[in-house]
Design a protein around this motif. Sequence first.
Motif, PDB file in Angstrom:
ATOM      1  N   SER A 111      -3.463  55.627 -14.848  1.00  0.00           N
ATOM      2  CA  SER A 111      -3.453  54.280 -14.251  1.00  0.00           C
ATOM      3  C   SER A 111      -4.219  53.252 -15.077  1.00  0.00           C
ATOM      4  N   HIS A 112      -4.273  53.480 -16.381  1.00  0.00           N
ATOM      5  CA  HIS A 112      -4.954  52.577 -17.312  1.00  0.00           C
ATOM      6  C   HIS A 112      -6.436  52.404 -16.940  1.00  0.00           C
ATOM      7  N   SER A 113      -7.074  53.510 -16.710  1.00  0.00           N
ATOM      8  CA  SER A 113      -8.485  53.491 -16.323  1.00  0.00           C
ATOM      9  C   SER A 113      -9.393  53.413 -17.544  1.00  0.00           C
ATOM     10  N   ASN A 114     -10.540  52.816 -17.332  1.00  0.00           N
ATOM     11  CA  ASN A 114     -11.588  52.788 -18.345  1.00  0.00           C
ATOM     12  C   ASN A 114     -12.311  54.131 -18.264  1.00  0.00           C
ATOM     13  N   VAL A 115     -11.966  55.044 -19.151  1.00  0.00           N
ATOM     14  CA  VAL A 115     -12.370  56.438 -18.960  1.00  0.00           C
ATOM     15  C   VAL A 115     -13.883  56.679 -18.972  1.00  0.00           C
ATOM     16  N   PRO A 116     -14.715  55.898 -19.670  1.00  0.00           N
ATOM     17  CA  PRO A 116     -16.158  56.156 -19.563  1.00  0.00           C
ATOM     18  C   PRO A 116     -16.715  55.931 -18.162  1.00  0.00           C
ATOM     19  N   ASP A 117     -15.963  55.235 -17.297  1.00  0.00           N
ATOM     20  CA  ASP A 117     -16.406  55.014 -15.916  1.00  0.00           C
ATOM     21  C   ASP A 117     -16.133  56.221 -15.029  1.00  0.00           C
ATOM     22  N   GLY A 120     -15.761  64.260 -14.423  1.00  0.00           N
ATOM     23  CA  GLY A 120     -15.306  65.413 -13.647  1.00  0.00           C
ATOM     24  C   GLY A 120     -13.822  65.384 -13.328  1.00  0.00           C
ATOM     25  N   ALA A 121     -13.503  65.670 -12.054  1.00  0.00           N
ATOM     26  CA  ALA A 121     -12.115  65.789 -11.618  1.00  0.00           C
ATOM     27  C   ALA A 121     -11.358  64.473 -11.762  1.00  0.00           C
ATOM     28  N   ASP A 122     -12.017  63.349 -11.525  1.00  0.00           N
ATOM     29  CA  ASP A 122     -11.350  62.054 -11.655  1.00  0.00           C
ATOM     30  C   ASP A 122     -10.941  61.791 -13.101  1.00  0.00           C
ATOM     31  N   GLU A 124     -10.453  64.122 -15.385  1.00  0.00           N
ATOM     32  CA  GLU A 124      -9.411  65.096 -15.720  1.00  0.00           C
ATOM     33  C   GLU A 124      -8.053  64.637 -15.197  1.00  0.00           C
ATOM     34  N   ARG A 125      -8.020  64.122 -13.976  1.00  0.00           N
ATOM     35  CA  ARG A 125      -6.752  63.663 -13.405  1.00  0.00           C
ATOM     36  C   ARG A 125      -6.154  62.529 -14.235  1.00  0.00           C
ATOM     37  N   GLU A 126      -6.974  61.572 -14.617  1.00  0.00           N
ATOM     38  CA  GLU A 126      -6.458  60.422 -15.371  1.00  0.00           C
ATOM     39  C   GLU A 126      -5.861  60.837 -16.716  1.00  0.00           C
ATOM     40  N   ILE A 127      -6.520  61.760 -17.386  1.00  0.00           N
ATOM     41  CA  ILE A 127      -6.068  62.122 -18.731  1.00  0.00           C
ATOM     42  C   ILE A 127      -5.052  63.265 -18.705  1.00  0.00           C
ATOM     43  N   CYS A 128      -5.353  64.323 -17.961  1.00  0.00           N
ATOM     44  CA  CYS A 128      -4.474  65.501 -17.958  1.00  0.00           C
ATOM     45  C   CYS A 128      -3.189  65.269 -17.165  1.00  0.00           C
ATOM     46  N   GLN A 129      -3.304  64.645 -15.980  1.00  0.00           N
ATOM     47  CA  GLN A 129      -2.108  64.432 -15.171  1.00  0.00           C
ATOM     48  C   GLN A 129      -1.136  63.484 -15.864  1.00  0.00           C
ATOM     49  N   ASP A 130      -1.679  62.520 -16.566  1.00  0.00           N
ATOM     50  CA  ASP A 130      -0.834  61.611 -17.344  1.00  0.00           C
ATOM     51  C   ASP A 130       0.002  62.407 -18.343  1.00  0.00           C
ATOM     52  N   ARG A 131      -0.636  63.304 -19.065  1.00  0.00           N
ATOM     53  CA  ARG A 131       0.098  64.108 -20.045  1.00  0.00           C
ATOM     54  C   ARG A 131       1.107  65.017 -19.364  1.00  0.00           C
ATOM     55  N   GLN A 132       0.727  65.623 -18.245  1.00  0.00           N
ATOM     56  CA  GLN A 132       1.653  66.506 -17.540  1.00  0.00           C
ATOM     57  C   GLN A 132       2.890  65.744 -17.054  1.00  0.00           C
ATOM     58  N   ASN A 133       2.688  64.527 -16.591  1.00  0.00           N
ATOM     59  CA  ASN A 133       3.829  63.714 -16.145  1.00  0.00           C
ATOM     60  C   ASN A 133       4.806  63.458 -17.296  1.00  0.00           C
ATOM     61  N   LEU A 134       4.264  63.143 -18.440  1.00  0.00           N
ATOM     62  CA  LEU A 134       5.118  62.845 -19.601  1.00  0.00           C
ATOM     63  C   LEU A 134       5.797  64.112 -20.115  1.00  0.00           C
ATOM     64  N   LEU A 135       5.065  65.224 -20.108  1.00  0.00           N
ATOM     65  CA  LEU A 135       5.679  66.496 -20.499  1.00  0.00           C
ATOM     66  C   LEU A 135       6.832  66.861 -19.561  1.00  0.00           C
ATOM     67  N   ALA A 136       6.669  66.556 -18.271  1.00  0.00           N
ATOM     68  CA  ALA A 136       7.708  66.869 -17.280  1.00  0.00           C
ATOM     69  C   ALA A 136       8.989  66.086 -17.541  1.00  0.00           C
ATOM     70  N   GLU A 154     -17.813  62.664 -22.993  1.00  0.00           N
ATOM     71  CA  GLU A 154     -17.090  63.448 -21.978  1.00  0.00           C
ATOM     72  C   GLU A 154     -15.595  63.151 -22.011  1.00  0.00           C
ATOM     73  N   SER A 155     -15.240  61.880 -22.110  1.00  0.00           N
ATOM     74  CA  SER A 155     -13.818  61.544 -22.123  1.00  0.00           C
ATOM     75  C   SER A 155     -13.149  62.025 -23.403  1.00  0.00           C
ATOM     76  N   LYS A 156     -13.862  61.955 -24.497  1.00  0.00           N
ATOM     77  CA  LYS A 156     -13.320  62.462 -25.761  1.00  0.00           C
ATOM     78  C   LYS A 156     -13.053  63.968 -25.671  1.00  0.00           C
ATOM     79  N   GLN A 157     -13.981  64.713 -25.075  1.00  0.00           N
ATOM     80  CA  GLN A 157     -13.786  66.146 -24.917  1.00  0.00           C
ATOM     81  C   GLN A 157     -12.645  66.440 -23.956  1.00  0.00           C
ATOM     82  N   MET A 158     -12.495  65.600 -22.929  1.00  0.00           N
ATOM     83  CA  MET A 158     -11.404  65.806 -21.982  1.00  0.00           C
ATOM     84  C   MET A 158     -10.044  65.618 -22.665  1.00  0.00           C
ATOM     85  N   VAL A 159      -9.946  64.696 -23.582  1.00  0.00           N
ATOM     86  CA  VAL A 159      -8.705  64.514 -24.344  1.00  0.00           C
ATOM     87  C   VAL A 159      -8.362  65.804 -25.085  1.00  0.00           C
ATOM     88  N   VAL A 160      -9.373  66.425 -25.664  1.00  0.00           N
ATOM     89  CA  VAL A 160      -9.166  67.700 -26.350  1.00  0.00           C
ATOM     90  C   VAL A 160      -8.728  68.773 -25.352  1.00  0.00           C
TER      91      VAL A 160
END
Length: 263
Positions: A111-117, A120-122, A124-136, A154-160
């Motif tokens: 949802s175009h979130s400012n990821v440093p804000d 945790g789960a929030d 992960e959802r912004e970054i991982c769910q976005d990728r899963q949607n596109l993969l689908a 933290e956000s950089k590691q989540m991208v990885v």
Amino acid sequence: MSRSTRTADLNLQLRNKTRLFFLLVLTLLASCTSKPEPALPALTFKNTVVSLTFDDGDADNYAVRDILAENNLRATFYIVSGFTGTNGYMTEDQLRDLYNDGNEIGGHTLSHSNVPDLSGADLEREICQDRQNLLAHGFAVNSFAYPYGHYDDESKQMVVDCGYNNARGVSGGPDTIPPVDMYVLNAMPYIVKDTRFPKMTRYVTEVENDGGGWVIFVFHHVCDGCNEYAIKLNVFDQFAKWLGEQQANGLVVKTMSEVANPK
């Protein structure tokens, strides 16, 4: 006709002929003394790669599809998957058209979130769910762009952790090949509504003159003044044609994944 009238007529004709004679002389002199415009030097590129990237998935981005194809160019489109198909954003079918043309589809959060804000789960959802949607949707999704260019450890590691193999910021460019940090790729300054064609070409030629590197362009809207972060379609068309021509002179234009992770 009186004699005086005939004399006046003859004098007028003589003056006109005299003017014409001098105009012809001046024209001949000018053609003999003027120098032809110097030819522009031929451009040769040896160490420069260009990537064209579009952020957010705005509906007006679809207008560049034919321009890219006509000039043998491919771009990376970073998509906010939660906005896909909503008002003002490209549809899944439009994204598939671009993808089938050879363009890359990348992630840009749910949802175009400012990821440093986030954390945790929030986060992960912004970054991982976005990728899963596109993969689908059937896209190979390897590249990510941080909204606003903001990130933290933290956000950089989540991208990885979410499976991306490269991530782009919005400043600090040009980058090197290979990059120092694959998860903080440095881009050129934003292209905005008053960015002109010569400035974009200078970005490329100056990098080559400085020894080469990776010139990453960041586009948002494609329109005539609809947004501060916009490029006019005719300006993009002009730039795309120039890029297409320079490929014959050694310039390389690739998607983000093609440069970050060459096969």
